[in-house]
Every structure is written in structure tokens, then in C-alpha cells.
Design a protein around this motif. Sequence first.
Motif, PDB file in Angstrom:
ATOM      1  N   ALA A   1       0.875  -1.172   0.000  1.00 37.89           N
ATOM      2  CA  ALA A   1       0.000   0.000   0.000  1.00 37.89           C
ATOM      3  C   ALA A   1       0.911   1.220   0.000  1.00 37.89           C
ATOM      4  CB  ALA A   1      -0.906  -0.010   1.223  1.00 37.89           C
ATOM      5  N   GLU A   2       0.911   1.948  -1.100  1.00 38.80           N
ATOM      6  CA  GLU A   2       1.779   3.123  -1.211  1.00 38.80           C
ATOM      7  C   GLU A   2       1.226   4.316  -0.448  1.00 38.80           C
ATOM      8  OE1 GLU A   2       2.466   3.732  -5.391  1.00 38.80           O
ATOM      9  OE2 GLU A   2       3.454   1.781  -5.581  1.00 38.80           O
ATOM     10  N   ARG A   3      -0.058   4.291  -0.147  1.00 40.24           N
ATOM     11  CA  ARG A   3      -0.734   5.305   0.668  1.00 40.24           C
ATOM     12  C   ARG A   3      -1.599   4.556   1.685  1.00 40.24           C
ATOM     13  NH1 ARG A   3       0.314  10.678   0.314  1.00 40.24           N
ATOM     14  NH2 ARG A   3      -1.830  11.007   0.880  1.00 40.24           N
ATOM     15  N   PRO A   4      -1.838   5.141   2.846  1.00 40.82           N
ATOM     16  CA  PRO A   4      -2.630   4.443   3.861  1.00 40.82           C
ATOM     17  C   PRO A   4      -4.002   3.984   3.364  1.00 40.82           C
ATOM     18  CG  PRO A   4      -1.557   6.341   4.827  1.00 40.82           C
ATOM     19  CD  PRO A   4      -1.308   6.416   3.346  1.00 40.82           C
TER      20      PRO A   4
ATOM     21  N   LEU B   1     -14.468  -8.219   0.331  1.00 43.46           N
ATOM     22  CA  LEU B   1     -14.332  -7.131   1.289  1.00 43.46           C
ATOM     23  C   LEU B   1     -14.407  -5.838   0.495  1.00 43.46           C
ATOM     24  CD1 LEU B   1     -13.600  -5.809   4.030  1.00 43.46           C
ATOM     25  CD2 LEU B   1     -11.185  -6.173   3.412  1.00 43.46           C
ATOM     26  N   LYS B   2     -15.344  -5.001   0.870  1.00 43.25           N
ATOM     27  CA  LYS B   2     -15.510  -3.717   0.193  1.00 43.25           C
ATOM     28  C   LYS B   2     -15.352  -2.628   1.228  1.00 43.25           C
ATOM     29  CE  LYS B   2     -18.449  -5.680  -3.315  1.00 43.25           C
ATOM     30  NZ  LYS B   2     -19.656  -5.592  -4.092  1.00 43.25           N
ATOM     31  N   GLY B   3     -14.318  -1.824   1.055  1.00 42.67           N
ATOM     32  CA  GLY B   3     -14.051  -0.755   1.996  1.00 42.67           C
ATOM     33  C   GLY B   3     -13.984   0.592   1.297  1.00 42.67           C
ATOM     34  N   ALA B   4     -14.481   1.598   1.968  1.00 45.05           N
ATOM     35  CA  ALA B   4     -14.424   2.961   1.442  1.00 45.05           C
ATOM     36  C   ALA B   4     -13.862   3.856   2.538  1.00 45.05           C
ATOM     37  CB  ALA B   4     -15.812   3.430   1.036  1.00 45.05           C
ATOM     38  N   VAL B   5     -12.679   4.386   2.307  1.00 38.95           N
ATOM     39  CA  VAL B   5     -12.048   5.270   3.285  1.00 38.95           C
ATOM     40  C   VAL B   5     -12.679   6.651   3.165  1.00 38.95           C
ATOM     41  CG1 VAL B   5      -9.885   6.346   4.009  1.00 38.95           C
ATOM     42  CG2 VAL B   5      -9.900   3.950   3.254  1.00 38.95           C
ATOM     43  N   SER B   6     -13.219   7.139   4.282  1.00 38.67           N
ATOM     44  CA  SER B   6     -13.873   8.455   4.281  1.00 38.67           C
ATOM     45  C   SER B   6     -12.997   9.538   4.878  1.00 38.67           C
ATOM     46  CB  SER B   6     -15.202   8.373   5.046  1.00 38.67           C
ATOM     47  OG  SER B   6     -14.981   7.924   6.365  1.00 38.67           O
ATOM     48  N   GLY B   7     -11.906   9.142   5.508  1.00 34.88           N
ATOM     49  CA  GLY B   7     -10.989  10.114   6.075  1.00 34.88           C
ATOM     50  C   GLY B   7      -9.598   9.538   6.207  1.00 34.88           C
ATOM     51  N   GLU B   8      -8.605  10.360   5.884  1.00 32.54           N
ATOM     52  CA  GLU B   8      -7.206   9.950   5.994  1.00 32.54           C
ATOM     53  C   GLU B   8      -6.391  11.178   6.404  1.00 32.54           C
ATOM     54  OE1 GLU B   8      -4.460   7.597   2.973  1.00 32.54           O
ATOM     55  OE2 GLU B   8      -4.639   9.681   2.338  1.00 32.54           O
ATOM     56  N   MET B   9      -5.638  11.046   7.499  1.00 30.58           N
ATOM     57  CA  MET B   9      -4.731  12.119   7.901  1.00 30.58           C
ATOM     58  C   MET B   9      -3.382  11.478   8.191  1.00 30.58           C
ATOM     59  SD  MET B   9      -4.903  14.965  10.910  1.00 30.58           S
ATOM     60  CE  MET B   9      -6.284  15.802  10.163  1.00 30.58           C
ATOM     61  N   ILE B  10      -2.336  12.014   7.542  1.00 29.51           N
ATOM     62  CA  ILE B  10      -0.984  11.480   7.667  1.00 29.51           C
ATOM     63  C   ILE B  10      -0.125  12.482   8.423  1.00 29.51           C
ATOM     64  CG2 ILE B  10       1.050  10.696   6.402  1.00 29.51           C
ATOM     65  CD1 ILE B  10      -0.867  10.096   4.030  1.00 29.51           C
ATOM     66  N   ASN B  11       0.660  11.966   9.370  1.00 25.18           N
ATOM     67  CA  ASN B  11       1.638  12.769  10.091  1.00 25.18           C
ATOM     68  C   ASN B  11       2.930  11.950  10.134  1.00 25.18           C
ATOM     69  OD1 ASN B  11       3.119  14.429  11.707  1.00 25.18           O
ATOM     70  ND2 ASN B  11       1.746  14.337  13.471  1.00 25.18           N
ATOM     71  N   GLY B  12       3.855  12.239   9.221  1.00 25.32           N
ATOM     72  CA  GLY B  12       5.112  11.491   9.159  1.00 25.32           C
ATOM     73  C   GLY B  12       4.864  10.057   8.743  1.00 25.32           C
ATOM     74  N   ASP B  13       5.247   9.109   9.610  1.00 21.86           N
ATOM     75  CA  ASP B  13       5.073   7.691   9.295  1.00 21.86           C
ATOM     76  C   ASP B  13       3.843   7.085   9.968  1.00 21.86           C
ATOM     77  OD1 ASP B  13       5.865   7.537  11.947  1.00 21.86           O
ATOM     78  OD2 ASP B  13       7.432   6.049  11.598  1.00 21.86           O
ATOM     79  N   THR B  14       2.915   7.937  10.408  1.00 23.18           N
ATOM     80  CA  THR B  14       1.697   7.489  11.078  1.00 23.18           C
ATOM     81  C   THR B  14       0.492   8.149  10.415  1.00 23.18           C
ATOM     82  OG1 THR B  14       2.924   7.359  13.163  1.00 23.18           O
ATOM     83  CG2 THR B  14       0.522   7.332  13.321  1.00 23.18           C
ATOM     84  N   ALA B  15      -0.562   7.379  10.290  1.00 24.26           N
ATOM     85  CA  ALA B  15      -1.794   7.911   9.692  1.00 24.26           C
ATOM     86  C   ALA B  15      -2.990   7.377  10.452  1.00 24.26           C
ATOM     87  CB  ALA B  15      -1.889   7.508   8.221  1.00 24.26           C
ATOM     88  N   ILE B  16      -4.076   8.130  10.413  1.00 27.42           N
ATOM     89  CA  ILE B  16      -5.347   7.656  10.949  1.00 27.42           C
ATOM     90  C   ILE B  16      -6.341   7.617   9.796  1.00 27.42           C
ATOM     91  CG2 ILE B  16      -6.150   9.933  11.680  1.00 27.42           C
ATOM     92  CD1 ILE B  16      -7.381   8.388  14.159  1.00 27.42           C
TER      93      ILE B  16
END
Length: 132
Positions: free
Chosen positions: A8-11, A69-84
Motif C-alpha cells: 500500500a503506497e498510501r494508507p 471485502l468492500k471498503g471505502a475510506v472516508s478520512g485519511e490524515m498522515i503525520n510522518g510515518d503514522t496515519a489515521i
Amino acid sequence: MPKIRKIAERPHQIVERVAEFIKEGDLEGVVSMFHPNCKIAMDPIQAPMEGHDAVRIIFTDFVDNRVNLKGAVSGEMINGDTAILQGDWRIEDSNGELLGGGVSTEVAKQLDHGGWVYFIDCLIKVPKPVRD
């Protein structure tokens, strides 16, 4: 030689990779999308499970049955090497019948190879077990 797997190149891509590995019947691919020290809360009344062995226990039925499995990410926030991440998800059998779904919050970490993996996976609604 170890099998080369997609990362996964992005969270927000983690859920896509997990879904692909489930459809391919690749349990170790699913495991590769989780940090070795991950925590997974599959049930709010039970203690979180930890590590790759927990991932194998949780996902074996899904991989064996090759659920969708069907997932839809509704929010992503990255801070350095950690993301929520926040998202909606659903699991369907091969006939499209809903097996479970809900909302989740995840914390992802970026590994040395540049790929992202789940570090904390907290499902708010638990899927029912998959049976043949």
C-alpha cells in the motif's frame, strides 16, 4: 526466494490490498498488510488481539471462503510515518449476500520499505462468522 507482494503506497490503499489478497486466497498477503505488533479490536467486549498470529486467526475464514471485502475510506490524515483512517466496510459472500459491515477507525504505520500497514484496527461493528 520470498514472494513479492503489492504494498500500500498510501494508507487508504491498505483495505484495497487486503481485499485483493482475500480474493486471491493469500492469507500471508493479508498478514503483510498488518504491522508485526498490531492490535485488532474485533469485538468491543473482548480484549484486542495482537500480532500476526491474531491476523491469521481473524482472516483465515475470510480467505478460505474468498469473501468480498468492500471498503471505502472516508478520512485519511498522515503525520510522518503514522496515519489515521476512518471508513465504512462490508463483507459479502460470493453470491453478494451481506455477511457483515460497519464503520472502522485504523491507525497505519509506514514501514522501512515505504509501504503502509495497519497498526491498530478498530472495527465498530463485527461481521458474523463466515461458514461454508
